[in-house]
Motif scaffolding. Structure first.
Motif, PDB file in Angstrom:
ATOM      1  N   ILE A  57      29.636 115.456  41.661  1.00 48.75           N
ATOM      2  CA  ILE A  57      29.823 114.105  41.130  1.00 48.75           C
ATOM      3  C   ILE A  57      29.890 113.138  42.299  1.00 48.75           C
ATOM      4  O   ILE A  57      30.427 113.461  43.365  1.00 48.75           O
ATOM      5  N   PRO A  60      31.217 106.871  43.400  1.00 49.02           N
ATOM      6  CA  PRO A  60      31.182 105.640  42.599  1.00 49.02           C
ATOM      7  C   PRO A  60      31.231 105.904  41.089  1.00 49.02           C
ATOM      8  O   PRO A  60      31.725 105.080  40.334  1.00 49.02           O
ATOM      9  N   GLN A  61      30.746 107.057  40.633  1.00 51.37           N
ATOM     10  CA  GLN A  61      30.713 107.370  39.202  1.00 51.37           C
ATOM     11  C   GLN A  61      32.021 107.964  38.706  1.00 51.37           C
ATOM     12  O   GLN A  61      32.285 107.961  37.509  1.00 51.37           O
ATOM     13  N   ALA A  62      32.809 108.525  39.597  1.00 52.65           N
ATOM     14  CA  ALA A  62      33.973 109.314  39.198  1.00 52.65           C
ATOM     15  C   ALA A  62      35.177 108.451  38.837  1.00 52.65           C
ATOM     16  O   ALA A  62      35.552 107.556  39.596  1.00 52.65           O
TER      17      ALA A  62
END
Length: 192
Positions: A57, A60-62
Motif C-alpha cells: 500500500i 498517500p492512499q493509506a
C-alpha cells in the motif's frame, strides 16, 4: 516373591508409559505440535501466474489507522514477538483457515494457525494447497508430499516457515479447487 512384584510393577509402568505415548502421538501430532509443518521456498514470479493484488500500500492512499496497525505489526515482528495477521480468518465452501499469529526468526517468518473442514464430507488437503505470495510477486511453495484428511467439523493446526525478507508484505493463499482460492493478507509492504 519380591522380584516377581518388582517385575510386574516395572511391566505395568512400561505399559502405562507406552499407552500414554500412543495417546499423545495419535491425537493430532502429539504434545501440541502442529500436524501441518512445512518449509516454503521462494519461486520467482511466473508470467503464467494468475493476476494477483500484491500486498502493498502507498502512504498517500493509506488511512492513518491502517498505517499505525502496520507499524505495530512490523515492530512486533522485528522484535521477534508474535503479531496478528491483518486478515486472520478466511471462510470458503469447504474450509475455514485461521491464522493465529506470525513471528519473525531471522530471515524467516513463521505463520501459525489452523484449518477446519467446514463442509459435510471428508476434506483432503494436498501439500500444494497452501501458497504464499509477497509484495514483490514472489511465490513461496513447498515440496512436501504428505496430505491431511479432515472429517466434517474436524480441525488441524499448522506452522509454516517462509523465507521472507523484512518489510515485505505477505499473503497466504489456500487453493483447493473447485472452490475459489481463499486469500488472507498477513501484512502489507508500505511504499512511499
Amino acid at each position: 516373591m519380591s522380584d516377581q512384584r518388582t517385575t510386574i510393577t516395572m511391566l505395568a509402568l512400561g505399559v502405562l508409559i507406552a499407552l500414554a505415548l500412543i495417546a499423545f502421538g495419535g491425537a493430532g501430532g502429539g504434545f501440541g505440535s502442529p500436524e501441518l509443518t512445512r518449509r516454503f521456498a521462494a519461486r520467482p514470479p511466473d508470467p503464467s501466474d494468475p493476476p494477483f493484488d500484491l500486498p502493498r500500500i502507498g502512504v498517500p492512499q493509506a488511512p492513518p489507522d491502517l498505517l499505525r496497525a502496520l507499524e505495530e505489526v512490523q515492530t512486533r515482528l522485528s522484535e521477534g514477538r508474535t503479531a496478528a495477521a491483518l486478515t486472520p480468518t478466511a471462510i470458503g465452501p469447504r474450509a475455514e483457515v485461521h491464522v493465529s499469529g506470525m513471528r519473525r526468526n531471522g530471515d524467516q517468518i513463521i505463520v501459525s494457525g489452523s484449518v477446519r473442514n467446514a463442509g459435510n464430507r471428508d476434506l483432503i488437503i494436498p501439500p500444494g494447497a497452501f501458497v504464499f505470495r509477497d509484495s514483490r510477486g514472489v511465490r513461496y511453495t513447498t515440496g512436501t508430499s504428505s496430505s491431511v484428511t479432515l472429517a466434517p467439523g474436524e480441525m488441524t493446526t499448522f506452522e509454516f516457515t517462509v523465507p521472507l525478507p523484512p518489510d515485505r508484505g505477505l499473503t497466504l493463499i489456500f487453493d483447493l479447487p473447485p472452490d475459489p482460492p481463499l486469500e488472507q493478507t498477513l501484512t502489507l509492504e508500505v511504499v512511499e
